[in-house]
Enzyme design. Sequence first.
Site, PDB file in Angstrom:
ATOM      1  N   GLU A  81     -17.254  14.708   5.593  1.00 35.27           N
ATOM      2  CA  GLU A  81     -16.299  15.449   4.756  1.00 35.27           C
ATOM      3  C   GLU A  81     -16.741  16.904   4.526  1.00 35.27           C
ATOM      4  O   GLU A  81     -16.243  17.567   3.620  1.00 35.27           O
ATOM      5  CB  GLU A  81     -16.101  14.754   3.407  1.00 35.27           C
ATOM      6  CG  GLU A  81     -15.589  13.330   3.483  1.00 35.27           C
ATOM      7  CD  GLU A  81     -14.153  13.178   4.000  1.00 35.27           C
ATOM      8  OE1 GLU A  81     -13.539  14.182   4.397  1.00 35.27           O
ATOM      9  OE2 GLU A  81     -13.682  12.029   4.013  1.00 35.27           O
ATOM     10  N   HIS A  96     -17.527  14.344  -4.097  1.00 37.24           N
ATOM     11  CA  HIS A  96     -16.453  13.414  -3.725  1.00 37.24           C
ATOM     12  C   HIS A  96     -16.897  11.996  -4.032  1.00 37.24           C
ATOM     13  O   HIS A  96     -18.055  11.647  -3.808  1.00 37.24           O
ATOM     14  CB  HIS A  96     -16.130  13.563  -2.241  1.00 37.24           C
ATOM     15  CG  HIS A  96     -15.255  12.476  -1.702  1.00 37.24           C
ATOM     16  ND1 HIS A  96     -13.995  12.227  -2.192  1.00 37.24           N
ATOM     17  CD2 HIS A  96     -15.462  11.553  -0.730  1.00 37.24           C
ATOM     18  CE1 HIS A  96     -13.467  11.209  -1.531  1.00 37.24           C
ATOM     19  NE2 HIS A  96     -14.346  10.777  -0.640  1.00 37.24           N
ATOM     20  N   GLU A 116      -9.921  13.864 -25.449  1.00 36.95           N
ATOM     21  CA  GLU A 116     -10.722  14.981 -24.950  1.00 36.95           C
ATOM     22  C   GLU A 116     -10.232  15.528 -23.601  1.00 36.95           C
ATOM     23  O   GLU A 116     -10.694  16.595 -23.177  1.00 36.95           O
ATOM     24  CB  GLU A 116     -12.199  14.582 -24.839  1.00 36.95           C
ATOM     25  CG  GLU A 116     -12.434  13.521 -23.792  1.00 36.95           C
ATOM     26  CD  GLU A 116     -13.912  13.259 -23.520  1.00 36.95           C
ATOM     27  OE1 GLU A 116     -14.763  14.014 -24.016  1.00 36.95           O
ATOM     28  OE2 GLU A 116     -14.196  12.300 -22.800  1.00 36.95           O
TER      29      GLU A 116
END
Length: 270
Positions: free
Chosen positions: A116, A139, A169
């Site tokens: 990747e 990732h 949040e």
Amino acid sequence: MENIYEAAFVKEMEKTTANMYRLGWDERNGGNISYRLDEQDVQKYLDTDRVIRTIPLGFDAEELAGCYFIVTGTGKYFKNVTEDPANNLGLFRISKSGKDAELLWGYEDGGRFTSELPAHLMSHIARMKADPENRVVMHSHPTNTLAMTYVHPLDDKSFTHTLWTMSTECIVVFPEGLGVLPWMLCGTNSIGEATAAKMNDHRLVVWAMHGIYGAGKSLDETFGLIETVEKAAQIYMLTAGLPQVNTITDENLVELAEYFKVDYRKDYLG
Ligand code: 2HA
Ligand code: ZN
């Protein structure tokens, strides 16, 4: 020369990959991390004139020429990084031409960087323009985030809005929201380009039916971003299909954003 096994950047990669594995986000060889390092920091541990191997990148990364990265290896398991960092990680510099990785340490069994890498380096280019302090691209395959992509529409606005309402949040942690990509073939330059395009104005990009990308200043910050999304996605998956009698309203979201002074995507409300 100091011992690279004691370097903070190696220790942090070990700690982060171990945490991600422990959370069940990175089965087998799932997930990959790239972390941009300063030359002076690398030179405490390595002779940067000693290139072990040159590995073609397969795409043009000229904008990153001379940059140093520590990156998880292709086919390697996050589970194994701590016990054997030199096989599971590699540290390289992008060559002057931007076409090659100059390996300085790691990938000791003849391995190479994650498949990747296009998505990582293209995302670094995009995020460094938005924020020169950006150092990390991460990732992962967090379970609930992935599950959510099977049952929720895949547009940036509605996906972000749902997550913002799943935990108080969220709008404070990722006020710019998430980019969402449809299913695409992974490991390609095309998914890299699509990811980087979303990274221009988001630090988080969801890959439908696959996982998520996060970007940030540090491993901790980036991990925390993904962790917050995953927690919200878990709340979504726990409540999806049940009658929803309460929610965080758009008025509540505006109140939060104003109180915490975050610049949020106003067009993701409503
Ligand atoms: O490196 O996660 O997307 C394994 C993957 C591919
Ligand atoms: Zn993946």
